[in-house]
Design a protein around this motif. Structure first.
Motif, PDB file in Angstrom:
ATOM      1  N   SER A 592       0.819  -1.214   0.000  1.00 17.17           N
ATOM      2  CA  SER A 592       0.000   0.000   0.000  1.00 17.17           C
ATOM      3  C   SER A 592       0.855   1.268   0.000  1.00 17.17           C
ATOM      4  CB  SER A 592      -0.902   0.001   1.235  1.00 17.17           C
ATOM      5  OG  SER A 592      -0.098  -0.014   2.419  1.00 17.17           O
ATOM      6  N   ILE A 593       0.145   2.390  -0.151  1.00 21.56           N
ATOM      7  CA  ILE A 593       0.741   3.716   0.042  1.00 21.56           C
ATOM      8  C   ILE A 593      -0.092   4.403   1.111  1.00 21.56           C
ATOM      9  CG2 ILE A 593       1.287   5.941  -1.009  1.00 21.56           C
ATOM     10  CD1 ILE A 593       1.391   4.459  -3.714  1.00 21.56           C
ATOM     11  N   ILE A 594       0.570   4.924   2.158  1.00 21.63           N
ATOM     12  CA  ILE A 594      -0.168   5.588   3.236  1.00 21.63           C
ATOM     13  C   ILE A 594       0.392   6.987   3.443  1.00 21.63           C
ATOM     14  CG2 ILE A 594      -0.671   3.402   4.422  1.00 21.63           C
ATOM     15  CD1 ILE A 594       1.479   4.286   6.524  1.00 21.63           C
ATOM     16  N   ASN A 595      -0.373   7.802   4.158  1.00 19.55           N
ATOM     17  CA  ASN A 595       0.080   9.127   4.570  1.00 19.55           C
ATOM     18  C   ASN A 595      -0.401   9.314   6.005  1.00 19.55           C
ATOM     19  OD1 ASN A 595      -0.002  12.086   5.060  1.00 19.55           O
ATOM     20  ND2 ASN A 595       0.715  12.179   2.930  1.00 19.55           N
ATOM     21  N   SER A 596       0.528   9.114   6.962  1.00 22.77           N
ATOM     22  CA  SER A 596       0.164   9.189   8.380  1.00 22.77           C
ATOM     23  C   SER A 596      -0.282  10.600   8.740  1.00 22.77           C
ATOM     24  CB  SER A 596       1.361   8.785   9.237  1.00 22.77           C
ATOM     25  OG  SER A 596       1.084   8.998  10.601  1.00 22.77           O
ATOM     26  N   LYS A 597      -1.369  10.677   9.491  1.00 25.65           N
ATOM     27  CA  LYS A 597      -1.923  11.988   9.864  1.00 25.65           C
ATOM     28  C   LYS A 597      -1.330  12.506  11.178  1.00 25.65           C
ATOM     29  CE  LYS A 597      -4.622  11.880   6.279  1.00 25.65           C
ATOM     30  NZ  LYS A 597      -4.016  10.748   5.592  1.00 25.65           N
ATOM     31  N   ALA A 598      -0.671  11.616  11.953  1.00 20.93           N
ATOM     32  CA  ALA A 598      -0.084  12.066  13.225  1.00 20.93           C
ATOM     33  C   ALA A 598       0.966  11.075  13.704  1.00 20.93           C
ATOM     34  CB  ALA A 598      -1.168  12.224  14.293  1.00 20.93           C
ATOM     35  N   SER A 599       2.117  11.598  14.163  1.00 21.34           N
ATOM     36  CA  SER A 599       3.152  10.777  14.812  1.00 21.34           C
ATOM     37  C   SER A 599       3.132  11.126  16.293  1.00 21.34           C
ATOM     38  CB  SER A 599       4.546  11.081  14.226  1.00 21.34           C
ATOM     39  OG  SER A 599       4.570  10.791  12.845  1.00 21.34           O
ATOM     40  N   LEU A 600       2.553  10.256  17.094  1.00 20.04           N
ATOM     41  CA  LEU A 600       2.334  10.551  18.510  1.00 20.04           C
ATOM     42  C   LEU A 600       3.261   9.741  19.403  1.00 20.04           C
ATOM     43  CD1 LEU A 600      -1.583  10.305  18.429  1.00 20.04           C
ATOM     44  CD2 LEU A 600      -0.213  12.385  18.228  1.00 20.04           C
ATOM     45  N   THR A 601       3.529  10.261  20.605  1.00 18.00           N
ATOM     46  CA  THR A 601       4.202   9.464  21.634  1.00 18.00           C
ATOM     47  C   THR A 601       3.119   8.729  22.421  1.00 18.00           C
ATOM     48  OG1 THR A 601       4.096  11.177  23.317  1.00 18.00           O
ATOM     49  CG2 THR A 601       6.030  11.193  21.859  1.00 18.00           C
ATOM     50  N   TYR A 602       3.538   7.748  23.230  1.00 12.94           N
ATOM     51  CA  TYR A 602       2.565   7.020  24.057  1.00 12.94           C
ATOM     52  C   TYR A 602       1.818   7.985  24.974  1.00 12.94           C
ATOM     53  CZ  TYR A 602       4.797   2.647  22.609  1.00 12.94           C
ATOM     54  OH  TYR A 602       5.272   1.596  21.869  1.00 12.94           O
ATOM     55  N   ALA A 603       2.541   8.967  25.535  1.00 18.43           N
ATOM     56  CA  ALA A 603       1.922   9.927  26.458  1.00 18.43           C
ATOM     57  C   ALA A 603       0.910  10.812  25.729  1.00 18.43           C
ATOM     58  CB  ALA A 603       3.000  10.777  27.123  1.00 18.43           C
ATOM     59  N   GLU A 604       1.273  11.265  24.505  1.00 20.75           N
ATOM     60  CA  GLU A 604       0.356  12.123  23.730  1.00 20.75           C
ATOM     61  C   GLU A 604      -0.904  11.360  23.351  1.00 20.75           C
ATOM     62  OE1 GLU A 604       3.806  14.923  21.621  1.00 20.75           O
ATOM     63  OE2 GLU A 604       2.990  13.173  20.577  1.00 20.75           O
ATOM     64  N   ALA A 605      -0.752  10.104  22.923  1.00 17.21           N
ATOM     65  CA  ALA A 605      -1.916   9.293  22.559  1.00 17.21           C
ATOM     66  C   ALA A 605      -2.795   9.046  23.785  1.00 17.21           C
ATOM     67  CB  ALA A 605      -1.454   7.968  21.965  1.00 17.21           C
TER      68      ALA A 605
END
Length: 969
Positions: A592-605
């Motif tokens: 597939s081809i994806i475009n991640s909408k957010a790169s979060l840390t465990y704390a941020e999530a």
């Protein structure tokens, strides 16, 4: 020109067949000398795996620029024989030594006798600055010789080497140069040298030649300590029994008189080791060896033959901690006193099969890092080297640089261990830098754990995509476009190699679609090229406290393969349709081809999930994923999956000095578990798919059930608190751990789970066609693999390739469907994975020492994990630190180890210490021995009569095996 040899042999079926071996000889093989006008130039080419070809770096120089020799001041090339190359490889690797001819005869012999030395010499031949040349003498018309009747293979090869030397000298005389170049024959074999001199060949031993290099006296230190014939030098009082010859050992192993196994030295007691017997038989799987003479010069990881002792001589594993810190290298009486300490009255049930080493089947020596213990004798040349690894004995070396090397971390190689010497003999190889220096200590721990960490070569980097890189129309044709989905990643803070991302959405039929999207590393790393070969050699990324040793170059790991937010990336997706009970209805796999909408840390999530005000698409997805993950986890635990514990620490570094300024145990959040559940589910789904498609060559991962004896320490520890731990199955173990709680001792359950972790076996990769036990004990899963971290694990790349073939997204290649090659690869990956874990722990230990260096004495609560004869091992929860408190000082109370219903306790004066007791200890860094800095721990509470605080008690922090954990980044 063709020569042939004909002979007959009998087949297994009894038929007699005629065999004709053809051997082609040529006249156009170049000599490699740049000044030679008679030969065609040698074309550079990659080194062949067989060592039979003539592939070379640029070859020998026109005017040899080697060091000036008082023996042969004229221009010359060197030509070593097999034994010299095997024993003196450290000399040949030195930058000073150049212009060396390595014969095909020698290369073939070295390849058969030592794979590590063979690889090293091939690397030297490929180094253009060294000017080593591999000459194919066995296929040259004028240097090939037949074996004479009655002549041994060894004598024929020695003769072939001398013939080649003579040919070279005659050949080089014919060049038009005014100043002729001579070929010098180097051999440590007295007979071979004498024959060479009789034939008019200039020949020297390695020692004679090296000592003649007056401008490079430091090279003498690197000479291996062997006699003229390459044997160990022996003289003086005999200490050890003679080793039985290999031929007799093999007969004895066949008849069952001896057992073959891997020798594992003890870190805690230098007079004790275990031998893990090879083979399937469960009986006598582990044999204890105690005492200097029974250990008989075996070194950690050697393959040895052992003879079992009579049952009335069997012993129990020693509970004494003994370190070899004596200065007198031949003080055997002192050793005998220490051996008497080992002998203690024990319960007959604790006795284990005991044996003695009678011979060495294969030495597995390597270069060792450590420090020089300089001799007290003025102007002495013989000194003892103390390895960093306590399982390795001290090594006696000769050096003229003792004053320079004192306080330095150095590398030493072992040459041999004569019967008359308390320690093995060796030689100096390299100076790494000052002890205690952060860069030097990091280099030491990487070398000691065999972690490949050199910079990626140009050959490897040449296979990376050219920048700027973008996804092409061709890529789009063969992939599903998933860029419209709300994909996000959740990782530790500071993570740059993001290899997994998730999405969640409700679909029209009321069900849920969940996707795990993994970086498509196999798109960039194609089978068999230099980048692929380097990745499989490294096997895994290694995460140290403030450094990462990448498996793949940074352009891939932190950029093109990393699933960063708001950029298009290639992925391999596993997508499920589930109902709201987290039951899988459909599974599909797609490139597939994806475009991640957010790169979060465990704390941020976690903050998004818990927030009452955030309701955007990503946050809603995270809540849906978290809800499903809890259901999945409950199902796993109900099936018998284990929830274990191990203290992990996180360092907070000073931004300028990069020294640790705070040390805390890691706090796990719900989001850690959320990500883990979907990674586990993807791994299980992919494992089933590749096994269904390729039942003979799927790469899988299993976690064997521990043998019942592994649980002894856990069961006894629980019994001391009147708790019962059932170990019949993973489910029974999980349930009894859940019930093992004490209202007055809340930390007890964590301690039990930490101890349970110590009982586990190591999880391993294997090929499905070579095994029939697929079960993963810890996860309670019938099948499992690794698919979700291809940026940091090579196993996942192979799984990606298998899955791509299974869904028709890529084509196969021969090595992918060869189960024997796959099994060999698994063996290397298991080794690399294990070494990476050990290197990570060593890095934590080093940074713990840095942290406590400025703290002085720290007082903390601790819990007793183990009771020894002269010590207790404690765990300090606040720091996740484990250490040993000793009780063995003169004029202090003598500790007494007792057993009550097989439960050990240690009584010191009037105080009894038991497993899981809560105590208080003083912690301080003992850096009096810079080689082995250690955490010293002293018992403060309960106060022991006559045991003043602080006492000058030695103690050592130690790390034990832990099961596989979620990735560290």
């Amino acid at each position: 020109m063709l020569t042939s040899r004909t002979f007959v042999k009998r087949t297994r079926a009894g038929a007699v067949v005629k065999v004709v071996r053809e051997h082609y000889l040529r006249e156009d093989i170049p000599c490699g000398a740049a000044a030679c006008r008679l030969c065609p130039p040698a074309a550079p080419a990659p080194a062949p795996a067989t060592g039979n070809g003539n592939a070379n770096a640029p070859g020998l120089e026109a005017r040899p620029s080697g060091p000036a020799s008082s023996l042969c001041p004229w221009p010359h090339f060197l030509l070593p024989d097999t034994n010299l190359l095997l024993h003196q490889i450290d000399i040949l690797e030195d930058p000073v030594i150049k212009n060396v001819i390595v014969l095909q005869t020698v290369l073939q012999e070295v390849r058969n006798r030592s794979a590590p030395v063979y690889k090293r010499i091939r690397d030297v031949i490929q180094n253009p600055e060294k000017h080593f040349y591999s000459f194919t003498n066995e296929h040259h018309r004028e240097t090939y010789i037949e074996q004479n009747r009655g002549e041994t293979s060894n004598d024929r090869n020695d003769r072939a080497i001398r013939v080649a030397v003579k040919w070279y000298n005659e050949h080089l005389k014919k060049t038009e140069d005014e100043e002729k170049i001579q070929v010098i024959f180097l051999t440590n074999d007295r007979t071979n040298k004498e024959k060479a001199l009789e034939e008019g060949i200039t020949a020297y031993t390695c020692e004679e030649y090296i000592k003649s290099l007056t401008a490079n006296p430091e090279l003498v230190d690197r000479l291996a300590c062997v006699s003229d014939e390459g044997k160990e030098i022996e003289s003086g009082k005999i200490i050890f029994p003679e080793h039985i010859p290999l031929s007799k050992l093999q007969q004895g192993i066949k008849s069952g008189i001896y057992l073959q196994g891997t020798y594992r030295a003890s870190r805690e007691n230098y007079l004790e080791a275990t031998v893990w017997v090879h083979g399937d038989a469960e009986e006598n799987k582990e044999i204890i060896v105690q005492g200097l003479k029974h250990l008989n010069r075996a070194i950690h990881e050697d393959i040895v033959a052992v003879e079992l002792l009579a049952k009335d001589e069997w012993v129990a594993p020693s509970s004494v901690v003994l370190q070899d810190d004596g200065q007198n290298e031949d003080d055997i009486e002192n050793e005998e006193e220490k051996e008497n300490i080992l002998k203690t009255s024990v319960n007959k049930d604790m006795l284990r099969p005991t044996g003695k080493v009678v011979g060495i089947i294969k030495r597995n020596w390597r270069p060792y890092c450590g420090m020089l213990s300089k001799s007290q004798i003025k102007e002495a040349r013989r000194h003892l080297f103390t390895p960093a690894d306590r399982r390795i004995p001290r090594i006696r070396i000769e050096t003229r640089q003792a004053d320079t090397l004192e306080g330095q971390r150095i590398i030493v190689a072992i040459d041999g261990w004569p019967r008359n010497s308390r320690y093995p003999n060796g030689h100096f190889v390299k100076n790494l830098g000052s002890a205690g220096d952060k860069e030097t200590e990091t280099e030491v721990l990487l070398l000691e754990h065999d972690v490949p960490h050199q910079a990626f070569s140009q050959a490897v980097l040449s296979f990376l995509p050219k920048m700027p890189w973008s996804i092409t129309e061709e890529d789009m044709k063969h992939r599903e476009d998933l860029r419209h989905l709300n994909v996000c990643s959740v990782d530790p803070p500071g993570c740059t190699d993001i290899d997994d991302a998730l999405h969640y959405r409700e679909i029209e039929n009321g069900n849920i679609e969940v996707g795990v999207h993994i970086a498509d590393v196999s798109h960039f790393i194609r089978p068999g090229n230099a980048l692929d070969e380097e990745s499989v050699k490294r096997g895994t990324t290694v995460y140290l406290c403030e450094k990462r040793i990448d498996m793949v170059p940074e352009l891939l790991s932190s950029n093109l393969c990393s699933l960063r937010s708001n950029v298009d990336r290639l992925a391999f997706s596993c997508i499920w349709e589930m109902n709201h009970k987290a039951e899988i209805l459909k599974t599909r796999f797609t490139k597939s081809i994806i475009n991640s909408k957010a790169s979060l840390t465990y704390a941020e999530a976690q903050m998004r999930i818990d927030s009452a005000t955030m309701n955007d698409d990503i946050t809603t997805s995270l809540r849906g994923l978290n809800k499903l993950a809890k259901i999945l986890k409950k199902k796993r635990i109900d099936n018998g999956a284990l929830t274990l514990s191990s203290p992990e620490v996180r360092f907070h570094m000073d931004s300028e000095t990069h020294d640790p300024i705070d040390l805390q145990t890691k706090e796990l959040k719900e989001t850690n578990s959320m990500v883990e559940e979907f990674m586990l589910l993807a791994n299980i789904s992919v494992a089933q798919k590749i096994y269904d498609e390729f039942p003979e060559f799927a790469l899988l991962r299993k976690h064997p059930a521990p043998p019942p004896s592994n649980y002894d320490i856990l069961v006894k520890a629980a019994k001391s608190k009147n708790l019962e731990i059932k170990t019949d199955s993973a489910k029974a173990l999980a349930e009894s751990l859940d019930k093992a709680e004490s209202p007055t001792f809340p930390y007890l359950n964590t301690l039990l789970r930490i101890l349970t972790t110590r009982c586990m076996m190591q999880a391993v990769y294997f090929c499905s066609g070579m095994d029939n036990d697929f079960h993963h004990y810890g996860l309670a899963s019938p099948i499992y693999t690794h698919f979700t971290s291809p940026i940091r694990r090579y196993a996942d790349i192979i799984v990606h390739r298998l899955l791509a073939v299974a869904i028709g997204a890529d084509s196969t290649y021969p090595e992918l469907t060869d189960k024997h090659k796959l099994a060999e690869m698994c063996k290397n990956l298991n080794y690399r994975h294990k070494m990476a874990q050990y290197a990570q722990r060593a890095s934590v230990a080093f940074h713990t020492h840095l942290f406590f260096k400025t703290k002085g004495v720290v007082n903390e609560d601790a819990y007793i994990l183990f009771v020894r004869k002269n010590a207790i091992v404690v765990l300090i929860p606040r720091y996740g630190l484990e250490g040993t408190v000793f009780f063995e000082e003169k004029d202090k109370p003598t500790p007494k180890l007792e057993y009550n219903n097989e439960v050990p306790s240690l009584t010191v004066a009037d105080t009894t210490l038991r497993v899981f007791d809560k105590v208080k200890v003083n912690i301080m860094l003992d850096d009096s021995n810079i080689q082995h800095q250690k955490m010293r721990m002293v018992l403060v509470e309960p106060k022991i009569l006559g045991n003043d605080v602080p006492a000058n008690l030695p103690a050592e922090a130690s790390s034990k095996d832990e099961p596989e954990k979620k990735k560290k980044k």
